[in-house]
Design a protein around this motif. Structure first.
Motif, PDB file in Angstrom:
ATOM      1  N   THR A  42      -9.694  -9.127   8.165  1.00 38.18           N
ATOM      2  CA  THR A  42     -10.784  -8.146   8.064  1.00 38.18           C
ATOM      3  C   THR A  42     -10.235  -6.785   7.665  1.00 38.18           C
ATOM      4  O   THR A  42     -10.791  -6.120   6.789  1.00 38.18           O
ATOM      5  N   MET A  43      -9.131  -6.378   8.292  1.00 40.88           N
ATOM      6  CA  MET A  43      -8.536  -5.072   7.974  1.00 40.88           C
ATOM      7  C   MET A  43      -8.017  -5.039   6.530  1.00 40.88           C
ATOM      8  O   MET A  43      -8.198  -4.038   5.834  1.00 40.88           O
ATOM      9  N   ILE A  44      -7.377  -6.115   6.095  1.00 43.76           N
ATOM     10  CA  ILE A  44      -6.860  -6.156   4.726  1.00 43.76           C
ATOM     11  C   ILE A  44      -8.020  -6.046   3.735  1.00 43.76           C
ATOM     12  O   ILE A  44      -7.983  -5.223   2.809  1.00 43.76           O
ATOM     13  N   LEU A  45      -9.050  -6.861   3.934  1.00 47.83           N
ATOM     14  CA  LEU A  45     -10.197  -6.818   3.023  1.00 47.83           C
ATOM     15  C   LEU A  45     -10.914  -5.477   3.092  1.00 47.83           C
ATOM     16  O   LEU A  45     -11.353  -4.949   2.069  1.00 47.83           O
ATOM     17  N   PHE A  46     -11.017  -4.912   4.286  1.00 46.42           N
ATOM     18  CA  PHE A  46     -11.664  -3.606   4.443  1.00 46.42           C
ATOM     19  C   PHE A  46     -10.917  -2.542   3.636  1.00 46.42           C
ATOM     20  O   PHE A  46     -11.532  -1.731   2.947  1.00 46.42           O
ATOM     21  N   ALA A  47      -9.594  -2.574   3.734  1.00 45.66           N
ATOM     22  CA  ALA A  47      -8.793  -1.591   2.997  1.00 45.66           C
ATOM     23  C   ALA A  47      -8.868  -1.827   1.499  1.00 45.66           C
ATOM     24  O   ALA A  47      -8.950  -0.879   0.714  1.00 45.66           O
ATOM     25  N   ILE A  48      -8.856  -3.088   1.072  1.00 48.61           N
ATOM     26  CA  ILE A  48      -8.912  -3.404  -0.364  1.00 48.61           C
ATOM     27  C   ILE A  48     -10.275  -3.066  -0.944  1.00 48.61           C
ATOM     28  O   ILE A  48     -10.381  -2.439  -2.000  1.00 48.61           O
ATOM     29  N   ILE A  49     -11.332  -3.504  -0.271  1.00 53.69           N
ATOM     30  CA  ILE A  49     -12.688  -3.224  -0.757  1.00 53.69           C
ATOM     31  C   ILE A  49     -12.920  -1.724  -0.779  1.00 53.69           C
ATOM     32  O   ILE A  49     -13.534  -1.189  -1.696  1.00 53.69           O
TER      33      ILE A  49
ATOM     34  N   GLN B 240      -4.887   7.840  -9.693  1.00 54.06           N
ATOM     35  CA  GLN B 240      -5.567   6.660 -10.214  1.00 54.06           C
ATOM     36  C   GLN B 240      -4.666   5.995 -11.238  1.00 54.06           C
ATOM     37  O   GLN B 240      -4.433   6.523 -12.318  1.00 54.06           O
ATOM     38  N   LEU B 241      -4.128   4.829 -10.857  1.00 58.45           N
ATOM     39  CA  LEU B 241      -3.270   4.066 -11.763  1.00 58.45           C
ATOM     40  C   LEU B 241      -4.095   3.199 -12.698  1.00 58.45           C
ATOM     41  O   LEU B 241      -3.738   2.981 -13.838  1.00 58.45           O
ATOM     42  N   TYR B 242      -5.208   2.677 -12.175  1.00 60.40           N
ATOM     43  CA  TYR B 242      -6.086   1.822 -12.963  1.00 60.40           C
ATOM     44  C   TYR B 242      -7.292   2.627 -13.393  1.00 60.40           C
ATOM     45  O   TYR B 242      -8.010   3.179 -12.562  1.00 60.40           O
TER      46      TYR B 242
ATOM     47  N   ILE C 244      -9.340  11.609   4.213  1.00 62.35           N
ATOM     48  CA  ILE C 244      -8.489  11.236   5.346  1.00 62.35           C
ATOM     49  C   ILE C 244      -8.568   9.736   5.613  1.00 62.35           C
ATOM     50  O   ILE C 244      -7.551   9.071   5.801  1.00 62.35           O
ATOM     51  N   ILE C 245      -9.770   9.184   5.601  1.00 66.69           N
ATOM     52  CA  ILE C 245      -9.961   7.752   5.845  1.00 66.69           C
ATOM     53  C   ILE C 245      -9.252   6.929   4.767  1.00 66.69           C
ATOM     54  O   ILE C 245      -8.600   5.931   5.057  1.00 66.69           O
ATOM     55  N   ARG C 246      -9.355   7.359   3.513  1.00 70.47           N
ATOM     56  CA  ARG C 246      -8.671   6.647   2.423  1.00 70.47           C
ATOM     57  C   ARG C 246      -7.158   6.620   2.643  1.00 70.47           C
ATOM     58  O   ARG C 246      -6.505   5.610   2.447  1.00 70.47           O
ATOM     59  N   LYS C 247      -6.587   7.739   3.070  1.00 69.25           N
ATOM     60  CA  LYS C 247      -5.142   7.819   3.263  1.00 69.25           C
ATOM     61  C   LYS C 247      -4.684   6.952   4.436  1.00 69.25           C
ATOM     62  O   LYS C 247      -3.662   6.274   4.358  1.00 69.25           O
ATOM     63  N   ILE C 248      -5.440   6.946   5.519  1.00 71.39           N
ATOM     64  CA  ILE C 248      -5.092   6.115   6.679  1.00 71.39           C
ATOM     65  C   ILE C 248      -5.087   4.640   6.281  1.00 71.39           C
ATOM     66  O   ILE C 248      -4.132   3.913   6.568  1.00 71.39           O
ATOM     67  N   PHE C 249      -6.136   4.193   5.599  1.00 72.77           N
ATOM     68  CA  PHE C 249      -6.196   2.794   5.193  1.00 72.77           C
ATOM     69  C   PHE C 249      -5.180   2.497   4.101  1.00 72.77           C
ATOM     70  O   PHE C 249      -4.718   1.365   3.981  1.00 72.77           O
ATOM     71  N   GLY C 250      -4.796   3.491   3.329  1.00 76.64           N
ATOM     72  CA  GLY C 250      -3.750   3.294   2.331  1.00 76.64           C
ATOM     73  C   GLY C 250      -2.411   2.959   2.969  1.00 76.64           C
ATOM     74  O   GLY C 250      -1.698   2.064   2.518  1.00 76.64           O
ATOM     75  N   VAL C 251      -2.073   3.655   4.053  1.00 76.44           N
ATOM     76  CA  VAL C 251      -0.817   3.392   4.758  1.00 76.44           C
ATOM     77  C   VAL C 251      -0.842   1.998   5.385  1.00 76.44           C
ATOM     78  O   VAL C 251       0.136   1.246   5.297  1.00 76.44           O
ATOM     79  N   ILE C 252      -1.967   1.633   6.005  1.00 73.99           N
ATOM     80  CA  ILE C 252      -2.102   0.297   6.594  1.00 73.99           C
ATOM     81  C   ILE C 252      -1.949  -0.762   5.510  1.00 73.99           C
ATOM     82  O   ILE C 252      -1.242  -1.758   5.681  1.00 73.99           O
ATOM     83  N   LEU C 253      -2.592  -0.531   4.378  1.00 73.12           N
ATOM     84  CA  LEU C 253      -2.536  -1.478   3.269  1.00 73.12           C
ATOM     85  C   LEU C 253      -1.120  -1.605   2.718  1.00 73.12           C
ATOM     86  O   LEU C 253      -0.670  -2.702   2.385  1.00 73.12           O
ATOM     87  N   LEU C 254      -0.403  -0.503   2.647  1.00 68.62           N
ATOM     88  CA  LEU C 254       0.978  -0.517   2.167  1.00 68.62           C
ATOM     89  C   LEU C 254       1.856  -1.390   3.066  1.00 68.62           C
ATOM     90  O   LEU C 254       2.631  -2.220   2.576  1.00 68.62           O
TER      91      LEU C 254
ATOM     92  N   PHE D 196       0.175  -1.213  -5.141  1.00 66.87           N
ATOM     93  CA  PHE D 196      -0.250  -0.147  -6.037  1.00 66.87           C
ATOM     94  C   PHE D 196      -1.605   0.443  -5.646  1.00 66.87           C
ATOM     95  O   PHE D 196      -1.827   1.652  -5.781  1.00 66.87           O
ATOM     96  N   ILE D 197      -2.504  -0.397  -5.136  1.00 72.55           N
ATOM     97  CA  ILE D 197      -3.783   0.119  -4.638  1.00 72.55           C
ATOM     98  C   ILE D 197      -3.536   1.060  -3.463  1.00 72.55           C
ATOM     99  O   ILE D 197      -4.153   2.123  -3.361  1.00 72.55           O
ATOM    100  N   ALA D 198      -2.603   0.668  -2.579  1.00 71.70           N
ATOM    101  CA  ALA D 198      -2.262   1.511  -1.436  1.00 71.70           C
ATOM    102  C   ALA D 198      -1.683   2.848  -1.907  1.00 71.70           C
ATOM    103  O   ALA D 198      -2.016   3.904  -1.355  1.00 71.70           O
ATOM    104  N   LEU D 199      -0.830   2.802  -2.923  1.00 70.44           N
ATOM    105  CA  LEU D 199      -0.277   4.050  -3.464  1.00 70.44           C
ATOM    106  C   LEU D 199      -1.375   4.954  -4.010  1.00 70.44           C
ATOM    107  O   LEU D 199      -1.338   6.170  -3.816  1.00 70.44           O
ATOM    108  N   GLU D 200      -2.349   4.353  -4.699  1.00 72.11           N
ATOM    109  CA  GLU D 200      -3.480   5.136  -5.196  1.00 72.11           C
ATOM    110  C   GLU D 200      -4.198   5.831  -4.042  1.00 72.11           C
ATOM    111  O   GLU D 200      -4.539   7.009  -4.130  1.00 72.11           O
ATOM    112  N   MET D 201      -4.428   5.082  -2.963  1.00 77.45           N
ATOM    113  CA  MET D 201      -5.156   5.627  -1.822  1.00 77.45           C
ATOM    114  C   MET D 201      -4.369   6.739  -1.138  1.00 77.45           C
ATOM    115  O   MET D 201      -4.926   7.770  -0.778  1.00 77.45           O
ATOM    116  N   ILE D 202      -3.071   6.532  -0.955  1.00 79.16           N
ATOM    117  CA  ILE D 202      -2.241   7.497  -0.231  1.00 79.16           C
ATOM    118  C   ILE D 202      -2.006   8.761  -1.055  1.00 79.16           C
ATOM    119  O   ILE D 202      -2.130   9.884  -0.552  1.00 79.16           O
ATOM    120  N   LEU D 203      -1.656   8.578  -2.323  1.00 85.56           N
ATOM    121  CA  LEU D 203      -1.280   9.718  -3.168  1.00 85.56           C
ATOM    122  C   LEU D 203      -2.464  10.385  -3.860  1.00 85.56           C
ATOM    123  O   LEU D 203      -2.302  11.447  -4.456  1.00 85.56           O
TER     124      LEU D 203
END
Length: 190
Positions: free
Chosen positions: A12-19, A92-94, A165-175, A82-89
């Protein structure tokens, strides 16, 4: 049935972060302003159907073209990384064209059930039981539906800073999850 709360929670957490439906609120608000009405129910149902269908036939498609699930999971780990990097930094890579209407096409696909989500589903399938992934999909789709319905209110409450802030938190989890997915599946290739 092999229901496992830990697997369900992790998937659930992985899909939540990806979606990243929270991070997509600015896009959803923009669509709502352009078109006036978002088809929340239809978009949610179509996204769920795409995700479940790909979960079941994605592996067969890979087998048809001669790719094993471990290889796909490693490739998926790179995409998730790479999606996580986009979220943290905040980069937009894509690059993708902005959707023109708020119909099923930009919401269900690619916003909710896009390439990252599909890759993640097959990567998850390499590690977790299918029924746990389906529960995770249902939980996420319910959340997507609620966010689509209340996107205007959520955007006002969180503000741009809160969403960032929420994007960055989930980016770190996703990474961290991408690294775990990579290390678990790379061993299966050798």
């Amino acid at each position: 049935m092999n229901f496992d709360i830990k697997e369900i929670a992790t998937a659930t957490m992985i899909l939540f972060a990806i979606i990243d439906i929270i991070g997509s609120i600015p896009i959803i608000i923009g669509l709502r302003e352009k078109v006036g009405h978002i088809q929340s129910e239809k978009a949610s149902i179509v996204a769920a159907a795409l995700m479940v269908m790909f979960l079941f036939i994605g592996k067969e498609i890979l087998n048809l073209i001669g790719i094993d699930v471990n290889s796909f999971a490693v490739a998926g780990a790179f995409i998730i990384f790479f999606i996580a990097l986009e979220m943290i930094l905040g980069i937009q890579l894509y690059k993708d064209d902005a959707p023109k209407t708020a119909s099923v096409v930009p919401l269900a696909f690619p916003l909710v059930a896009g390439a990252g989500t599909m890759t993640s589903l097959l990567s998850l399938r390499a590690e977790y039981e299918v029924e746990n992934i389906i529960v995770a999909i249902i939980i996420n789709i319910l959340f997507v539906y609620l966010v689509l319905k209340a996107s205007g209110k959520i955007g006002k409450i969180l503000g741009k800073q809160g969403i960032s802030i929420i994007r960055k938190i989930f980016g770190v989890i996703l990474l961290a999850m991408a690294v775990k997915l990579f290390t678990t599946n790379i061993q299966g290739l050798f």
